[in-house]
Design an enzyme around this catalytic site. Structure first.
Site, PDB file in Angstrom:
ATOM      1  N   ARG A  66       0.857  -1.200   0.000  1.00 11.17           N
ATOM      2  CA  ARG A  66       0.000   0.000   0.000  1.00 11.17           C
ATOM      3  C   ARG A  66       0.889   1.245   0.000  1.00 11.17           C
ATOM      4  NH1 ARG A  66      -5.840   0.638  -0.122  1.00 11.17           N
ATOM      5  NH2 ARG A  66      -6.174   2.848   0.249  1.00 11.17           N
ATOM      6  N   ASN A 108     -11.919  16.939  -0.149  1.00  9.82           N
ATOM      7  CA  ASN A 108     -12.773  15.820  -0.552  1.00  9.82           C
ATOM      8  C   ASN A 108     -14.222  16.267  -0.455  1.00  9.82           C
ATOM      9  OD1 ASN A 108     -13.533  13.018  -1.085  1.00  9.82           O
ATOM     10  ND2 ASN A 108     -14.113  12.918   1.076  1.00  9.82           N
ATOM     11  N   THR A 109     -15.072  15.671  -1.273  1.00 12.41           N
ATOM     12  CA  THR A 109     -16.500  15.915  -1.166  1.00 12.41           C
ATOM     13  C   THR A 109     -17.170  14.613  -0.749  1.00 12.41           C
ATOM     14  OG1 THR A 109     -18.502  16.634  -2.313  1.00 12.41           O
ATOM     15  CG2 THR A 109     -16.838  15.532  -3.673  1.00 12.41           C
ATOM     16  N   HIS A 110     -18.098  14.716   0.233  1.00 12.73           N
ATOM     17  CA  HIS A 110     -18.706  13.519   0.805  1.00 12.73           C
ATOM     18  C   HIS A 110     -20.224  13.692   0.820  1.00 12.73           C
ATOM     19  CE1 HIS A 110     -19.008   9.947   3.313  1.00 12.73           C
ATOM     20  NE2 HIS A 110     -19.832  10.607   4.106  1.00 12.73           N
ATOM     21  N   ASP A 142      -7.634  14.763   6.081  1.00 13.44           N
ATOM     22  CA  ASP A 142      -6.554  14.587   7.063  1.00 13.44           C
ATOM     23  C   ASP A 142      -6.269  13.083   7.157  1.00 13.44           C
ATOM     24  OD1 ASP A 142      -8.530  15.008  10.149  1.00 13.44           O
ATOM     25  OD2 ASP A 142      -8.553  13.459   8.578  1.00 13.44           O
ATOM     26  N   GLY A 144      -7.496  10.820   8.831  1.00  9.46           N
ATOM     27  CA  GLY A 144      -8.617   9.925   9.145  1.00  9.46           C
ATOM     28  C   GLY A 144      -9.438   9.670   7.889  1.00  9.46           C
TER      29      GLY A 144
HETATM   30  C1  GRF Z   1     -20.103  11.642  -4.915  1.00  3.75           C
HETATM   31  O1  GRF Z   1     -21.380  11.755  -4.297  1.00  3.75           O
HETATM   32  C2  GRF Z   1     -19.029  11.654  -3.862  1.00  3.75           C
HETATM   33  O2  GRF Z   1     -19.338  12.490  -2.759  1.00  3.75           O
HETATM   34  C3  GRF Z   1     -19.055  10.218  -3.404  1.00  3.75           C
HETATM   35  O3  GRF Z   1     -19.213   9.470  -4.584  1.00  3.75           O
HETATM   36  C4  GRF Z   1     -19.898  10.273  -5.544  1.00  3.75           C
HETATM   37  C5  GRF Z   1     -19.010  10.364  -6.738  1.00  3.75           C
HETATM   38  O4  GRF Z   1     -19.785  10.812  -7.797  1.00  3.75           O
HETATM   39  N1  GRF Z   1     -17.815   9.871  -2.742  1.00  3.75           N
HETATM   40  P1  GRF Z   1     -19.058  11.223  -9.188  1.00  3.75           P
HETATM   41  O5  GRF Z   1     -18.031  10.139  -9.487  1.00  3.75           O
HETATM   42  O6  GRF Z   1     -18.434  12.563  -8.981  1.00  3.75           O
HETATM   43  O7  GRF Z   1     -20.207  11.241 -10.174  1.00  3.75           O
END
Ligand code: GRF
Length: 208
Positions: A66, A108-110, A142, A144
């Site tokens: 990894r 990151n987007t979650h 970060d 985590g």
């Molecule tokens: C998004 O909702 C992201 O937050 C999550 O997976 C999805 C990815 O969507 N981790 P895309 O690949 O940007 O269409």
């Protein structure tokens, strides 16, 4: 600002960033210089290729450890000299080398309101919990999983019918909000930078 975007799937968040640049030629405060992925054959890479943007793929199974994968991902990303790295649906947890190199300029987007429902199934987990409101979060990465300082969040209502399709409709509604939030945050970070304040250094303020 030079952006590297990391994807693992359909890449609709990436597409929103690409469209925002295309909609304001020469004005966007950022340019996407490369798109990286942890696997081949995904629409996210096709979207980059259609836009003429260089791509790279670092697959965990191509490396003995990894750590070697993390080193390769770091080198491949660093080769494009990014100012900001954006994980947009990138489904791997990066290691120490990547965070040492890009920490503080890696977001990151979650698809949930962190700290609720972190991890790979945020939409499903919110539904299973019976949450009435969920949403999306853009945050710094970060060491985590989905635990870094929050930059921005938007709420999305959970509807009764969301319990009939394993969260597909809800995730689509969240993604509509999420892509707009990501474009807004990336633009402001690129243009105005940010500061982190507060007693435990977690309160993000966008702007100089
Ligand atoms: C998004 O909702 C992201 O937050 C999550 O997976 C999805 C990815 O969507 N981790 P895309 O690949 O940007 O269409």
């Amino acid at each position: 600002a030079r952006l590297v975007v990391l994807v693992s799937g359909s890449g609709t968040n990436l597409q929103a960033l690409l469209d925002a640049v295309a909609a304001s030629p020469g004005e966007a405060p950022y340019e996407i210089v490369a798109v990286g992925a942890d696997r081949n054959g995904i629409e996210g890479l096709e979207r980059a290729e259609r836009a003429g943007i260089p791509t790279f793929v670092c697959r965990v199974k191509d490396f003995a450890t990894r750590e070697e994968w993390d080193a390769a991902l770091t080198a491949a990303t660093a080769a494009h000299a990014p100012d900001l790295v954006v994980s947009a649906g990138f489904m791997k947890v990066v290691g120490k080398e990547f965070l040492t190199r890009f920490g503080g300029r890696f977001i990151n987007t979650h698809p949930a309101l962190l700290p609720s429902f972190p991890g790979a199934h945020g939409v499903r987990d919110a539904l299973a919990y019976g949450a009435k409101v969920t949403g999306c979060t853009v945050h710094f990465v970060d060491d985590g999983v989905d635990t870094g300082p929050v930059i921005a969040q938007r709420a999305v209502e959970v509807l009764e019918e969301d319990h009939t399709d394993e969260g597909a409709a809800l995730h689509e509604r969240i993604k509509e909000v999420e892509r707009r939030l990501l474009v807004e945050v990336v633009g402001r970070l690129a243009r105005d930078g940010y500061r982190i304040e507060g007693p435990n250094r977690r309160r993000v303020r966008l702007g100089h």
